[in-house]
Design a protein around this motif. Structure first.
Motif, PDB file in Angstrom:
ATOM      1  N   THR A  53       9.541 -17.910  -3.162  1.00  7.57           N
ATOM      2  CA  THR A  53       8.680 -17.212  -4.105  1.00  7.57           C
ATOM      3  C   THR A  53       7.303 -17.098  -3.523  1.00  7.57           C
ATOM      4  O   THR A  53       6.610 -15.941  -3.376  1.00  7.57           O
ATOM      5  N   LEU A  54       6.773 -18.376  -2.941  1.00  7.00           N
ATOM      6  CA  LEU A  54       5.684 -18.176  -2.323  1.00  7.00           C
ATOM      7  C   LEU A  54       5.567 -17.407  -1.039  1.00  7.00           C
ATOM      8  O   LEU A  54       4.544 -16.786  -0.640  1.00  7.00           O
ATOM      9  N   LEU A  55       6.671 -17.434  -0.239  1.00  7.85           N
ATOM     10  CA  LEU A  55       6.744 -16.927   0.784  1.00  7.85           C
ATOM     11  C   LEU A  55       6.905 -15.199   0.655  1.00  7.85           C
ATOM     12  O   LEU A  55       6.021 -14.426   1.206  1.00  7.85           O
ATOM     13  N   ARG A  56       7.494 -14.916  -0.507  1.00  8.58           N
ATOM     14  CA  ARG A  56       7.399 -13.580  -0.870  1.00  8.58           C
ATOM     15  C   ARG A  56       5.958 -13.332  -1.166  1.00  8.58           C
ATOM     16  O   ARG A  56       5.568 -11.921  -0.843  1.00  8.58           O
ATOM     17  N   ALA A  57       5.360 -13.987  -1.845  1.00  9.15           N
ATOM     18  CA  ALA A  57       3.787 -13.547  -2.092  1.00  9.15           C
ATOM     19  C   ALA A  57       2.987 -13.554  -0.892  1.00  9.15           C
ATOM     20  O   ALA A  57       2.013 -12.651  -0.896  1.00  9.15           O
ATOM     21  N   ALA A  58       3.449 -14.124   0.156  1.00 11.16           N
ATOM     22  CA  ALA A  58       2.850 -13.893   1.380  1.00 11.16           C
ATOM     23  C   ALA A  58       2.926 -12.438   2.015  1.00 11.16           C
ATOM     24  O   ALA A  58       2.199 -11.675   2.559  1.00 11.16           O
ATOM     25  N   GLY A  59       4.101 -11.980   1.790  1.00 16.44           N
ATOM     26  CA  GLY A  59       4.770 -10.730   2.230  1.00 16.44           C
ATOM     27  C   GLY A  59       3.801  -9.766   1.249  1.00 16.44           C
ATOM     28  O   GLY A  59       3.146  -8.420   1.786  1.00 16.44           O
ATOM     29  N   VAL A  60       3.701  -9.809   0.167  1.00 16.96           N
ATOM     30  CA  VAL A  60       3.041  -9.164  -0.767  1.00 16.96           C
ATOM     31  C   VAL A  60       1.453  -8.901  -0.403  1.00 16.96           C
ATOM     32  O   VAL A  60       0.903  -8.022  -0.465  1.00 16.96           O
ATOM     33  N   ALA A  61       0.902 -10.139  -0.156  1.00 17.01           N
ATOM     34  CA  ALA A  61      -0.616 -10.214   0.390  1.00 17.01           C
ATOM     35  C   ALA A  61      -0.658  -9.369   1.510  1.00 17.01           C
ATOM     36  O   ALA A  61      -1.725  -8.800   1.614  1.00 17.01           O
ATOM     37  N   ALA A  62       0.353  -9.186   2.508  1.00 21.09           N
ATOM     38  CA  ALA A  62       0.191  -8.527   3.553  1.00 21.09           C
ATOM     39  C   ALA A  62       0.382  -7.102   3.292  1.00 21.09           C
ATOM     40  O   ALA A  62      -0.587  -6.291   3.705  1.00 21.09           O
ATOM     41  N   PHE A  63       1.018  -6.823   2.390  1.00 19.75           N
ATOM     42  CA  PHE A  63       1.052  -5.007   2.103  1.00 19.75           C
ATOM     43  C   PHE A  63      -0.264  -4.825   1.149  1.00 19.75           C
ATOM     44  O   PHE A  63      -0.616  -3.922   1.210  1.00 19.75           O
ATOM     45  N   ALA A  64      -0.796  -5.819   0.409  1.00 19.32           N
ATOM     46  CA  ALA A  64      -1.898  -5.575  -0.312  1.00 19.32           C
ATOM     47  C   ALA A  64      -3.056  -5.413   0.671  1.00 19.32           C
ATOM     48  O   ALA A  64      -3.846  -4.393   0.480  1.00 19.32           O
ATOM     49  N   ALA A  65      -3.230  -5.895   1.736  1.00 22.51           N
ATOM     50  CA  ALA A  65      -4.083  -5.657   2.847  1.00 22.51           C
ATOM     51  C   ALA A  65      -3.756  -4.454   3.503  1.00 22.51           C
ATOM     52  O   ALA A  65      -4.839  -3.600   3.665  1.00 22.51           O
ATOM     53  N   LEU A  66      -2.694  -3.853   3.473  1.00 23.97           N
ATOM     54  CA  LEU A  66      -2.348  -2.693   4.242  1.00 23.97           C
ATOM     55  C   LEU A  66      -2.558  -1.464   3.269  1.00 23.97           C
ATOM     56  O   LEU A  66      -2.977  -0.539   3.587  1.00 23.97           O
ATOM     57  N   ALA A  67      -2.540  -1.638   1.976  1.00 22.88           N
ATOM     58  CA  ALA A  67      -2.699  -0.714   0.864  1.00 22.88           C
ATOM     59  C   ALA A  67      -4.331  -0.420   0.922  1.00 22.88           C
ATOM     60  O   ALA A  67      -4.667   0.804   0.565  1.00 22.88           O
ATOM     61  N   LEU A  68      -5.149  -1.151   1.312  1.00 24.30           N
ATOM     62  CA  LEU A  68      -6.652  -0.865   1.577  1.00 24.30           C
ATOM     63  C   LEU A  68      -6.795   0.116   2.883  1.00 24.30           C
ATOM     64  O   LEU A  68      -7.741   0.666   3.031  1.00 24.30           O
ATOM     65  N   GLU A  69      -5.877  -0.093   3.624  1.00 27.60           N
ATOM     66  CA  GLU A  69      -5.965   0.875   4.907  1.00 27.60           C
ATOM     67  C   GLU A  69      -4.602   1.677   5.155  1.00 27.60           C
ATOM     68  O   GLU A  69      -3.945   1.508   6.027  1.00 27.60           O
ATOM     69  N   PRO A  70      -4.343   2.383   4.328  1.00 30.53           N
ATOM     70  CA  PRO A  70      -2.975   3.096   4.392  1.00 30.53           C
ATOM     71  C   PRO A  70      -2.777   4.044   5.648  1.00 30.53           C
ATOM     72  O   PRO A  70      -1.743   4.286   6.036  1.00 30.53           O
ATOM     73  N   ALA A  71      -3.855   4.416   6.413  1.00 33.24           N
ATOM     74  CA  ALA A  71      -3.586   5.251   7.244  1.00 33.24           C
ATOM     75  C   ALA A  71      -2.994   4.384   8.478  1.00 33.24           C
ATOM     76  O   ALA A  71      -2.555   4.863   9.453  1.00 33.24           O
TER      77      ALA A  71
END
Length: 243
Positions: free
Chosen positions: A77-95
């Motif tokens: 679950t914590l490793l999945r959270a790492a993936g979610v954190a990566a997507f959160a960073a990308l969501a701030l730069e969707p381009a």
């Protein structure tokens, strides 16, 4: 993760497994945010967001985790959270998610979704299931939905209403402070889990470049309707007068 029943083991979970998993998760967050993207901001932000999640987990662990070990299920679950954190960073730069990068993101989202079933399986097999683990898994799922919904909006796959997919659950939690009956525990539900998987799958599909309006809008609306119906069923059950 408030509201969990406190179960303190005699010694508490050892910090070694959590620290090792957190270190691996930080590397995973940076990797997912960096490949195949050519920006320095995404990996740094992803690691920072994941570090925040790991600190919250560490803070809640001793008070709410009933086992004397962190457990493989919580590690997944914590490793999945790492993936979610990566997507959160990308969501701030969707381009950043254009062309082949979008395909990479869709595949990564699918992998994170696939891992969602692994942590529960590990917890049952190793007999480490707990209220902490269930809540941890649910919080990661909720955050993932919100992040993917933000990406769908940023990529123009649906209108601002798509954020309701991620905000609906947090609205439900907030409503519990106004209507205490909504804070009562709900029994396990296959329907609830299926709807969660469905909305994450739809949002992951929306990342694929060929999926554009009106198809993407229709898919998002279908996921929204399924989630709203699921919440309506639970709210009705919680607010129903006792027999």
């Amino acid at each position: 993760m408030t509201g969990l029943v406190r179960h303190r083991s005699p010694t508490g979970p050892g910090p070694g497994a959590l620290a090792a998993t957190a270190a691996a998760g930080a590397g995973l967050a940076a990797l997912l945010a960096a490949l195949p993207f050519a920006t320095a901001h995404a990996p740094v932000l992803a690691v920072a967001l994941f570090a925040l999640v790991a600190l919250v987990v560490r803070d809640r662990l001793a008070a709410h985790h009933p086992m004397d070990r962190f457990g493989a299920a919580n590690a997944v679950t914590l490793l999945r959270a790492a993936g979610v954190a990566a997507f959160a960073a990308l969501a701030l730069e969707p381009a950043l998610l254009a062309g082949s990068a979008a395909w990479w993101a869709a595949a990564a989202a699918g992998l994170i979704l696939a891992l969602d079933g692994l942590d529960g399986t590990l917890a049952r097999r190793q007999r480490t299931a707990s209220a902490f683990g269930a809540r941890f898994d649910m919080e990661v799922d909720a955050l993932f939905v919100l992040v993917l919904a933000a990406l769908a909006l940023g990529l123009g796959k649906a209108g601002p209403w798509v954020l309701g997919l991620g905000l609906m659950r947090y609205g439900f939690v907030a409503a519990g402070y106004l209507a205490p009956a909504l804070r009562a525990p709900l029994p396990p539900s296959f329907r609830r889990k299926a709807v969660c998987v469905f909305q994450i799958a739809v949002l992951a599909i929306l990342l694929a470049p060929p999926v554009t309006p009106p198809l993407s809008t229709a898919l998002a609306a279908l996921a929204f309707a399924a989630l709203a119906a699921s919440f309506a069923i639970d709210i009705r059950r919680l607010l129903r007068p006792p027999a």
